[in-house]
Design a protein around this motif. Structure first.
Motif, PDB file in Angstrom:
ATOM      1  N   LEU A 136      55.058 -70.747  65.854  1.00  0.00           N
ATOM      2  CA  LEU A 136      56.487 -70.703  66.177  1.00  0.00           C
ATOM      3  C   LEU A 136      56.874 -71.801  67.163  1.00  0.00           C
ATOM      4  O   LEU A 136      57.550 -71.570  68.168  1.00  0.00           O
ATOM      5  CB  LEU A 136      56.870 -69.318  66.727  1.00  0.00           C
ATOM      6  CG  LEU A 136      56.648 -68.153  65.755  1.00  0.00           C
ATOM      7  CD1 LEU A 136      56.878 -66.817  66.444  1.00  0.00           C
ATOM      8  CD2 LEU A 136      57.553 -68.283  64.531  1.00  0.00           C
ATOM      9  N   ASP A 137      56.431 -73.009  66.870  1.00  0.00           N
ATOM     10  CA  ASP A 137      56.785 -74.182  67.662  1.00  0.00           C
ATOM     11  C   ASP A 137      57.994 -74.843  67.011  1.00  0.00           C
ATOM     12  O   ASP A 137      57.914 -75.295  65.871  1.00  0.00           O
ATOM     13  CB  ASP A 137      55.600 -75.152  67.701  1.00  0.00           C
ATOM     14  CG  ASP A 137      55.825 -76.340  68.622  1.00  0.00           C
ATOM     15  OD1 ASP A 137      56.998 -76.610  68.962  1.00  0.00           O
ATOM     16  OD2 ASP A 137      54.842 -76.998  68.993  1.00  0.00           O
ATOM     17  N   PRO A 138      59.140 -74.924  67.708  1.00  0.00           N
ATOM     18  CA  PRO A 138      60.322 -75.537  67.089  1.00  0.00           C
ATOM     19  C   PRO A 138      60.086 -76.961  66.625  1.00  0.00           C
ATOM     20  O   PRO A 138      60.674 -77.392  65.625  1.00  0.00           O
ATOM     21  CB  PRO A 138      61.360 -75.499  68.219  1.00  0.00           C
ATOM     22  CG  PRO A 138      60.911 -74.407  69.115  1.00  0.00           C
ATOM     23  CD  PRO A 138      59.408 -74.410  69.056  1.00  0.00           C
ATOM     24  N   GLY A 149      66.642 -73.052  72.437  1.00  0.00           N
ATOM     25  CA  GLY A 149      65.452 -73.702  71.908  1.00  0.00           C
ATOM     26  C   GLY A 149      64.507 -72.886  71.076  1.00  0.00           C
ATOM     27  O   GLY A 149      63.798 -73.456  70.240  1.00  0.00           O
ATOM     28  N   PRO A 150      64.415 -71.550  71.223  1.00  0.00           N
ATOM     29  CA  PRO A 150      63.369 -70.824  70.497  1.00  0.00           C
ATOM     30  C   PRO A 150      63.635 -70.710  69.005  1.00  0.00           C
ATOM     31  O   PRO A 150      64.777 -70.784  68.545  1.00  0.00           O
ATOM     32  CB  PRO A 150      63.400 -69.433  71.149  1.00  0.00           C
ATOM     33  CG  PRO A 150      64.806 -69.271  71.599  1.00  0.00           C
ATOM     34  CD  PRO A 150      65.212 -70.640  72.074  1.00  0.00           C
ATOM     35  N   TYR A 202      59.142 -69.119  71.401  1.00  0.00           N
ATOM     36  CA  TYR A 202      58.907 -70.549  71.598  1.00  0.00           C
ATOM     37  C   TYR A 202      57.419 -70.751  71.885  1.00  0.00           C
ATOM     38  O   TYR A 202      56.958 -70.524  72.989  1.00  0.00           O
ATOM     39  CB  TYR A 202      59.746 -71.066  72.774  1.00  0.00           C
ATOM     40  CG  TYR A 202      59.877 -72.573  72.861  1.00  0.00           C
ATOM     41  CD1 TYR A 202      61.091 -73.194  72.578  1.00  0.00           C
ATOM     42  CD2 TYR A 202      58.800 -73.366  73.225  1.00  0.00           C
ATOM     43  CE1 TYR A 202      61.228 -74.568  72.658  1.00  0.00           C
ATOM     44  CE2 TYR A 202      58.914 -74.739  73.310  1.00  0.00           C
ATOM     45  CZ  TYR A 202      60.128 -75.340  73.034  1.00  0.00           C
ATOM     46  OH  TYR A 202      60.255 -76.709  73.117  1.00  0.00           O
ATOM     47  N   VAL A 203      56.670 -71.152  70.883  1.00  0.00           N
ATOM     48  CA  VAL A 203      55.214 -71.335  70.947  1.00  0.00           C
ATOM     49  C   VAL A 203      54.554 -70.003  71.307  1.00  0.00           C
ATOM     50  O   VAL A 203      54.320 -69.693  72.478  1.00  0.00           O
ATOM     51  CB  VAL A 203      54.796 -72.439  71.926  1.00  0.00           C
ATOM     52  CG1 VAL A 203      53.284 -72.650  71.841  1.00  0.00           C
ATOM     53  CG2 VAL A 203      55.530 -73.735  71.627  1.00  0.00           C
ATOM     54  N   ALA A 204      54.290 -69.215  70.291  1.00  0.00           N
ATOM     55  CA  ALA A 204      53.759 -67.871  70.454  1.00  0.00           C
ATOM     56  C   ALA A 204      52.298 -67.821  70.036  1.00  0.00           C
ATOM     57  O   ALA A 204      51.746 -68.784  69.496  1.00  0.00           O
ATOM     58  CB  ALA A 204      54.574 -66.888  69.621  1.00  0.00           C
ATOM     59  N   GLU A 254      55.427 -74.790  77.531  1.00  0.00           N
ATOM     60  CA  GLU A 254      56.240 -74.520  76.370  1.00  0.00           C
ATOM     61  C   GLU A 254      57.719 -74.630  76.668  1.00  0.00           C
ATOM     62  O   GLU A 254      58.554 -74.196  75.898  1.00  0.00           O
ATOM     63  CB  GLU A 254      55.925 -73.140  75.804  1.00  0.00           C
ATOM     64  CG  GLU A 254      56.174 -72.002  76.760  1.00  0.00           C
ATOM     65  CD  GLU A 254      56.112 -70.690  76.041  1.00  0.00           C
ATOM     66  OE1 GLU A 254      56.934 -69.817  76.355  1.00  0.00           O
ATOM     67  OE2 GLU A 254      55.263 -70.534  75.167  1.00  0.00           O
ATOM     68  N   GLY A 255      58.091 -75.205  77.784  1.00  0.00           N
ATOM     69  CA  GLY A 255      59.505 -75.430  78.065  1.00  0.00           C
ATOM     70  C   GLY A 255      60.031 -76.571  77.223  1.00  0.00           C
ATOM     71  O   GLY A 255      59.281 -77.418  76.759  1.00  0.00           O
TER      72      GLY A 255
END
Length: 377
Positions: A228-230, A243-244, A274-276, A32-33
């Motif tokens: 919650l993916d940007p 980024g989040p 960020y990707v939850a 998820e970076g």
């Protein structure tokens, strides 16, 4: 294993990045970076603390007071925490709450190269808490082990815990789950995080397996999804804070709302994720939701308390400091920049989140209190 405990106060350091200025008390598939790099996992430690006593569930009482120890002057239990052991070292640094962080820390964060040291330092030196890390090898959850702690933080409980390689999830026996259940029912506090790796698109989510096993006696379970993916939400200016997606608050691209009537959501406008993992529950109280997915919940279990948040970005130093290797600090001071005064430290209430979560979970430890303009009580 060695103890990871900082003995000096963190006031000067924290004041350099925590806005407003504080006043301190003197007392595997795709990760998820969002770029590339490597994070720090910290060191594995063990330690002994004191067991907690049961305490008041009164919300107003829990959120007042002075961030420092209410001591009896002898290193023993304070009047506010009768029966609770307080320890002080030769320098006068006192500990009244003991936390075990179980599992690997996150290894992504802003610029995909962040650590979680700011959180660890804040808990160990700015607060009257002490954190012992069990991040390399799985500890055995026995009544004796659990009795040393007031709060347990569940993190990335996998065998490897590196970027793009979780390894196998840790496995806990029925006896360990029952020991944790008894500990919580008798007043222990449990905080569970998730979302450490894998966006759910063509990869296997491993970070929920052990956590859901340990939460099996509660009403709370993490889903193996990637909310919650940007890249999917659309998030203008998310580069300003690394980024989040902003969870809650008025920022462009923000998702969900924090419930101001709950002890976890109170006085939080926004934190990053960020990707939850979304959270499944039926009776637990929802602290943050977008109406379809729950991002934070809490519940009482017997005399104890459980908090769950679906992401690990609240642990990253870049979210506390508002700095990262890929972020130009000038963009936060240039009035012509879309990131003007929009660093993570300026737009997110990370300290408030952790104060709320620890204070609620440590229901029996009244000496964990704060006097700080950055924290709303």
């Amino acid at each position: 294993m060695t103890r990871h405990h900082f003995a000096t106060r963190f006031c000067a350091v924290l004041a350099s990045f925590w806005l407003p200025v504080i006043a301190c008390s003197a007392s595997g598939g795709g990760g998820e970076g969002n770029t590339a790099g490597n994070g720090a996992g910290g060191q594995s430690t063990s330690g002994a603390g004191s067991s907690s006593s049961t305490g008041s569930d009164d919300f107003d009482d829990d959120f007042g007071g002075d961030f420092g120890l209410t001591t009896s002057g002898s290193g023993g239990p304070s009047q506010a925490d009768a029966g609770h052991q307080t320890t002080c070292d030769d320098a006068g640094n006192c500990t009244c709450i003991n936390i075990a962080s179980i599992g690997h820390e996150g290894v992504w964060g802003p610029c995909s190269s962040d650590s979680t040291t700011a959180l660890q330092n804040w808990l160990n030196t700015q607060s009257t808490a002490q954190v012992d890390n069990y991040n390399m090898e799985k500890p055995t959850l026995t009544p004796e082990f659990l009795a040393k702690y007031d709060v347990i933080l569940l993190q990335w409980m996998v065998t490897k815990g590196v970027q793009n390689d979780d390894g196998a999830p840790w496995q806990f026996t029925a006896d360990e789950v029952n020991a944790l259940k008894d500990w919580v029912n008798n007043g222990g506090g449990l905080i569970a995080l998730s979302g450490y790796q894998c966006n759910g698109q063509g990869c296997t989510v491993h970070d929920v397996t052990a956590t859901n096993q340990l939460l099996s006696f509660t009403d709370i379970q993490f889903n193996a999804d990637g909310v919650l993916d940007p890249a999917q939400n659309g998030c203008p200016n998310c580069n300003c804070w690394g980024g989040p997606v902003p969870v809650g608050g008025p920022l462009p691209g923000s998702v969900g709302t924090w419930n101001q009537d709950t002890p976890i959501g109170k006085d939080i406008q926004s934190v990053g994720a960020y990707v939850a993992r979304s959270i499944k529950s039926t009776t637990a109280i929802v602290d943050c939701t977008d109406g379809r997915n729950n991002f934070a919940v809490h519940e009482e279990v017997g005399k104890g308390r459980v908090v769950a948040y679906g992401d690990e970005w609240v642990t990253y130093s870049g979210q506390w400091l508002g700095t990262a290797s890929c972020l130009n600090p000038q963009m936060f001071t240039d009035p012509n920049s879309p990131c003007y005064q929009r660093s993570a430290a300026q737009v997110f209430q990370i300290p408030q989140f952790w104060y709320n979560a620890v204070k609620y979970a440590a229901s029996s430890v009244e000496c964990f209190t704060i006097e700080d303009p950055a924290i709303v009580k």
